[in-house]
Each structure stands twice: as structure tokens, then as C-alpha cells.
Design an enzyme around this catalytic site. Sequence first.
Site: not given
Length: 313
Positions: A135, A138-139
Site C-alpha cells: 500500500c 499507507c507507507d
Amino acid sequence: MTKRVRCLIIGSGPAGYTAAIYAARANLSPVLYEGMQPGGQLTTTTEVENYPGYPEGITGTEMMDDFKKQAERYGTQVVRGRATSVDFSTSPKKVTIDNEEVIEADTVIISTGATAKYLGIPDETKYAGMGVSACATCDGFFYRNKTVAVVGGGDTACEEATYLSGLASKVYMIVRKDHLRASQIMQDRVMKNPKIEILFEHNTLGLFGENGVEGAHLVKRMGEADEEKVDIKIDGFFLAIGHHPNTDIFKGQLEMDNEGYITTQFPTTFTSVEGVYAAGDVADSLYRQAITSAGTGCRAAIDAERYLSEHNL
Ligand code: NDP
């Protein structure tokens, strides 16, 4: 004796817990089954920094613990167990847990999520949370001014590569064919981006690094006479080869799209069966964010509450 519930929630990610909070506060006495991965996909990411209300960021696991506590505080019964089969042809609906217990439910909220596909190489597990991610949204932030690689040649891969190029200093795309599968506009975007280098006809053999990912072992034109081994130095390895919605047990019971995502009647969370609602990634191949899932979880609980009151249940 068969257990009867007014609102049964299957799945414990942001969608399921948000549905539980709303359903519990509406006095529906919800029962939530956590499923195979309590807390859902967020428990496999590191820090969550894009969920409003957590200005300092929070780990995915802690955030899901908070969601759970909030759901329980208003009376949700959170139970270990996995739905293994369903029968939506009757009212109440029947849901079997762990192949044993059959629960009768006046309404069912499905929030079983989706699972990112991985290549299946052991290093993905070895470096989980240490440079391997599925992701970018997200990261990606952890890779500012670093070098990353994105595996895949579809729209997701192009989108993630483009997103990461806004943070990282260099982005490789590792594409197994000699062309991209993505839509033309997405292809044009990555081709024109000076920070993105596409490695066509490359497959990943493994990752290397001492305390995290430091590089990837690739092979070019695998299986051909001119096959060539190539190593690249990277700090992050992002999978973008698709997701599987977790809908196997609902096949034949609910309408789904070609990919197996449950079809809902936007803007509601109605599925093709009255009294059954779908929230979160199980019905969303596009956004797949904790916040969007939580939003549909809220809608599903409101839909369920209205159904129960209209039917005097
Ligand atoms: P896709 O199935 O479209 O693409 C998957 C990509 O991963 C392909 O390039 C595929 O290669 C590659 N791949 C699959 N398995 C492997 C493997 N084992 N090793 C290496 N590469 C592999 O998935 P997406 O998630 O990209 O997209 C899913 C759907 O969502 C699509 O319909 C897409 O259009 C849509 N979408 C739309 C967006 C938008 O409109 N903004 C954004 C994101 C997704 P190969 O081509 O060789 O099979």
C-alpha cells in the site's frame, strides 16, 4: 439452540467496527465475528498517518484496538470466529461460523475486506514491515528521498508509482511483460515521469538487506536464451499486482462484479439481497482506504437499522 441476532457483522476491519459502533448505539445489539485476521489489513501495515483524529499517527494494530474498544463500549459482542458458509435465501439469514454454529440474523453486514496479492516469494514474509508493503498510500511517506520499486503493470501499479514519485527520489516499476496493462492515460503518466524507470520483462527472485530491504534480485527475460540476472538497490518494495476480495463464501448468493467484488446500490450499501449490506474493501476495488471503509461501515449500519425498523424486527 440456534442463536438469533438482529445485526450480524462479518469482519473486523475499519468497516466492520464502524458498522458495529453505529449499530450498537442504535440498540441493534450487534454481534461481530472477527474473521481470519482480527483487525484486518491495517494490522499488517506499520504506521497509519492519514486517518483523521490521530495527529501523531498510530500503528494499525493500536488503531484497530481503539476501534474494537469503542464498538464494545456500546455493547457490541465481538467474537472470535470465521463465517464459513451463508444461506441468504431465507429470512432470517443463516450464517455458519467455523463450520459448526449456525446463526440466524435479521440483517447481515459483510465487511470481510480484500487481500493484497503477493508474489509468493519467502523474502516478502521475511521483510514484512521492513521494506515490503502492498500500500503506497499507507507507507510511501517513509520513503521520502529514497529509492523504491513497484511490482505490477496495471492501473494500481501505475497509480502507486506515480504517487511514490512525489516522495521518493527514484521509482522502479518491475513489469513481467514487455508492455503495461494499465489504461493509456496511466501509461502515459508513468512513461513521461522522469523519476520512474520501467523495467519491462523483469521478474523478482528475491530481496536482500541486513536490517531491512536494501535491494532486489531480478531476472530479465526469464527462461529465454538471453536471460540475465540483475540486482537493483532499493529501500522499499511495493506490491501492486492486484487484490482478492474475500467473497468466496458469498458466491452464488450475492451479485458480484467480474473481479468478485460485491455489487452495492450506490449511495446505499444494499446488496442484491434485502437485509444484507456490504461495506469496505469487499465492495470497493477503487479507494481501499481505512477512512472510506469506515464511511461505508457507517452507512451499512444505518441501512440495517432502517430495514429492521421498517420490518418491525
Ligand atoms: P490488474 O489485474 O489490472 O493488474 C495486475 C498487474 O500485476 C498486471 O500488470 C499483472 O501482469 C501484474 N501481475 C499479476 N501477478 C503477477 C505476478 N505474479 N508477478 C508479476 N506481475 C504480476 O490489477 P490492478 O490492481 O492494477 O487493477 C485492478 C482493477 O482496478 C483494474 O480493473 C483497474 O483498471 C482498476 N483500477 C483503476 C484505477 C483507476 O481508474 N484510477 C486505479 C487502480 C485500479 P500481467 O499484465 O502480465 O498479467
